[in-house]
Design an enzyme around this catalytic site. Structure first.
Site, short mmCIF file in Angstrom:
data_model
loop_
_atom_site.label_atom_id
_atom_site.label_comp_id
_atom_site.label_asym_id
_atom_site.label_seq_id
_atom_site.Cartn_x
_atom_site.Cartn_y
_atom_site.Cartn_z
N LYS A 159 7.04 -82.28 7.19
CA LYS A 159 7.31 -80.90 7.63
C LYS A 159 6.01 -80.11 7.81
CE LYS A 159 11.83 -80.04 7.99
NZ LYS A 159 12.45 -79.29 9.09
N GLY A 177 20.52 -80.34 15.48
CA GLY A 177 21.10 -80.26 14.15
C GLY A 177 22.33 -79.38 14.15
N GLY A 201 24.92 -79.64 11.26
CA GLY A 201 24.54 -79.35 9.88
C GLY A 201 24.94 -77.94 9.45
N LEU A 221 16.63 -77.47 14.28
CA LEU A 221 17.16 -77.56 12.92
C LEU A 221 17.42 -79.01 12.51
CD1 LEU A 221 19.73 -74.61 13.10
CD2 LEU A 221 17.27 -74.52 12.72
N GLU A 270 9.38 -76.41 0.83
CA GLU A 270 8.90 -77.68 0.27
C GLU A 270 7.42 -77.90 0.59
OE1 GLU A 270 10.16 -80.55 -1.61
OE2 GLU A 270 11.30 -78.81 -2.25
N LEU A 322 16.18 -87.48 17.95
CA LEU A 322 14.84 -86.88 17.84
C LEU A 322 13.70 -87.83 18.22
CD1 LEU A 322 14.58 -84.82 14.53
CD2 LEU A 322 13.82 -84.09 16.77
N TYR A 377 8.95 -85.88 2.69
CA TYR A 377 9.61 -84.83 3.48
C TYR A 377 8.68 -83.63 3.67
CZ TYR A 377 12.73 -80.84 4.39
OH TYR A 377 13.30 -79.71 4.91
N HIS A 388 18.49 -72.46 1.09
CA HIS A 388 19.61 -71.61 1.49
C HIS A 388 20.86 -72.47 1.52
CE1 HIS A 388 17.19 -73.02 4.84
NE2 HIS A 388 18.29 -73.10 5.57
N THR A 423 9.59 -75.15 5.89
CA THR A 423 10.31 -75.14 4.61
C THR A 423 9.41 -74.82 3.42
OG1 THR A 423 11.25 -76.69 2.97
CG2 THR A 423 10.05 -77.67 4.78
O1 F7E Z 1 17.31 -80.04 -5.05
C1 F7E Z 1 17.03 -80.71 -8.67
C2 F7E Z 1 16.04 -81.42 -7.77
O2 F7E Z 1 18.32 -81.48 -3.27
C3 F7E Z 1 16.97 -78.84 -5.70
C4 F7E Z 1 16.57 -78.99 1.30
O3 F7E Z 1 17.38 -78.14 2.09
O4 F7E Z 1 15.63 -77.10 0.18
C5 F7E Z 1 16.29 -78.33 -0.04
O5 F7E Z 1 15.49 -79.21 -0.82
C6 F7E Z 1 16.43 -79.14 -7.08
C7 F7E Z 1 15.33 -80.22 -7.15
O6 F7E Z 1 17.15 -79.29 -2.65
C8 F7E Z 1 19.88 -82.92 -9.06
O7 F7E Z 1 15.19 -82.29 -8.50
C9 F7E Z 1 18.55 -81.81 -10.35
O8 F7E Z 1 14.32 -79.77 -7.99
O9 F7E Z 1 19.33 -79.20 -3.75
P1 F7E Z 1 18.13 -80.05 -3.66
P2 F7E Z 1 15.57 -79.34 -2.40
O10 F7E Z 1 14.99 -80.64 -2.78
O11 F7E Z 1 14.99 -78.13 -3.06
C10 F7E Z 1 14.37 -77.18 0.89
C11 F7E Z 1 13.89 -75.78 1.12
C12 F7E Z 1 14.44 -78.03 2.10
O12 F7E Z 1 13.74 -77.80 3.07
C13 F7E Z 1 15.26 -79.26 2.03
O13 F7E Z 1 15.57 -79.77 3.31
O14 F7E Z 1 17.50 -79.63 -7.88
N1 F7E Z 1 18.16 -81.56 -9.07
N2 F7E Z 1 19.60 -82.64 -10.37
C14 F7E Z 1 18.97 -82.24 -8.24
N3 F7E Z 1 19.00 -82.29 -6.90
C15 F7E Z 1 19.97 -83.06 -6.31
N4 F7E Z 1 20.03 -83.11 -4.96
N5 F7E Z 1 20.87 -83.77 -7.07
C16 F7E Z 1 20.87 -83.73 -8.45
O15 F7E Z 1 21.68 -84.37 -9.10
#
Ligand code: F7E
Length: 349
Positions: A149, A4, A7, A76, A123, A55, A145, A175, A121
């Site tokens: 993980k 990765g 990234g 990563l 998640e 991978l 996901y 982050h 993560t």
């Molecule tokens: O969403 C909300 C969405 O896609 C954060 C990855 O690095 O962190 C990341 O995962 C929040 C969620 O990150 C939009 O519903 C609202 O609640 O930025 P995100 P993630 O899903 O938290 C974890 C630790 C990882 O491991 C992952 O690989 O934001 N949200 N509106 C939205 N999210 C996105 N992407 N786009 C929107 O329009």
């Protein structure tokens, strides 16, 4: 050795290790577009030895581990966009879950002294069973996901306990940084706000769930934590987080402030909009297209173990993170604009 490498975290970690005098082997997937842009922005592309890597190709992982027998291996690589994991659940399970077992098998067979870092993560906590979440909190993943993980996490712990592999798991909370991909919410916000500020777009930013809360830190601080885990006497699992949580709406507000907008919120649910107090212009609206089939509503991590044992502490605050990301996006568009103007002047237009 870093998978990765192209990234966000790969770039920051490679730079961090190069500054410490490491030889860095970067593994990347051939064929992706604009693959090395982040490494170029860090100014380290020519300092990394690059190898093709996939991978899901066990033979290729074995060959690389046999060839280099790396002292440290940071995994990563992943299909890391949670929303996409409902569209590609099988690929996600294979790459993010089985892919890790392939690496562990190759290490066990060809280089058992290699220290291994697995990008676990927050998640995995999903529908949280405890607030704040720590190393001992039970998991409850809410996406393909998160499920993939979780397998990767436990198989790493299992190889540590079964075969004495030096396998560390970093349960990292969100982050971010100016190098974050634009599919993730923070960068999607700062990129669009920068374009609105410079009048490069007129349409509002469209987001999904504004109520979800995340514990956001800066990726630069988190790669140091990864490295610290591999410098300990014993392998272990650590949470890296800030201990603060903010709703998506708050990140929008903070980033907008750094752009000179003063947002007031009106309406509820899918009718909620964010308006700039000074111009009355709609800056943000909700589009249900971005809702997820199952949401992680709240994440907030307890980093005490990492603080006590690793001496790790995040240095960049939440407000600073928002500001840095917006400022960098504005700078990027301004420099594109000035390049464009230069070309137009040269062309006599
Ligand atoms: O969403 C909300 C969405 O896609 C954060 C990855 O690095 O962190 C990341 O995962 C929040 C969620 O990150 C939009 O519903 C609202 O609640 O930025 P995100 P993630 O899903 O938290 C974890 C630790 C990882 O491991 C992952 O690989 O934001 N949200 N509106 C939205 N999210 C996105 N992407 N786009 C929107 O329009």
């Amino acid at each position: 050795m870093i998978t990765g490498i192209t990234g966000q975290d790969g770039g920051y970690l490679a730079k961090f290790l190069l500054d410490k005098g490491y030889r860095v082997i970067g593994l990347y997937r051939r064929g992706a577009t604009d693959t090395f842009s982040k490494l170029k922005e860090h100014g380290i592309l020519d300092k990394i030895e690059l190898e093709d890597f996939e991978l899901l190709e066990f033979s290729n992982i074995c060959r690389l581990i046999k060839k280099y027998k790396p002292d440290e291996f940071y995994n990563l690589a992943a299909q890391s966009f949670v929303a996409a994991s409902w569209q590609e659940p099988i690929y996600t399970a294979q790459a993010d879950g089985m892919g890790v077992l392939y690496i562990l098998e190759a290490i066990r067979e060809f280089s058992p002294k290699t220290k291994f870092y697995q990008a676990s993560t927050s998640e995995m906590f999903g529908k949280v069973q405890e607030i704040p979440q720590k190393e001992t909190t039970p998991f409850y993943p809410r996406s393909p996901y998160g499920c993939a993980k979780l397998f990767a996490h436990w198989i790493s712990v299992n190889y540590r306990e079964s075969f004495g592999i030096f396998a560390c798991c970093g349960i990292l909370f969100n982050h971010e940084s100016p190098m974050r991909g634009k599919e993730f919410v923070t960068r999607k916000i700062t990129d669009h706000l920068a374009k609105l500020k410079l009048n490069l777009v007129q349409k509002p930013l469209e987001l999904g769930n504004l109520n979800a809360k995340r514990d956001w830190g800066h990726a630069l601080d988190y790669v140091e934590g990864m490295w610290l885990m591999l410098q300990q006497e014993k392998p272990d699992t650590y949470v890296l987080s800030t201990g603060e949580t903010h709703p998506i709406r708050d990140f929008v507000q903070e980033a907008a402030r750094a752009c000179g907008f003063d947002i007031i919120w009106q309406g509820d649910g899918i009718d909620e909009i964010g308006i700039d107090r000074n111009t009355n212009k709609t800056i943000v609206k909700v589009n249900p297209k971005f809702f997820r089939p199952a949401e992680v509503e709240l994440l907030v991590g307890d980093p005490s173990k990492a603080q006590e044992i690793l001496g790790w502490k995040r240095k960049i605050s939440y407000k600073e993170l928002c500001r840095l990301m917006v400022e960098e996006d504005i700078k990027r568009y301004e420099s594109k604009l000035s390049d464009y103007m230069g070309v137009m002047v040269e062309a006599g237009k």
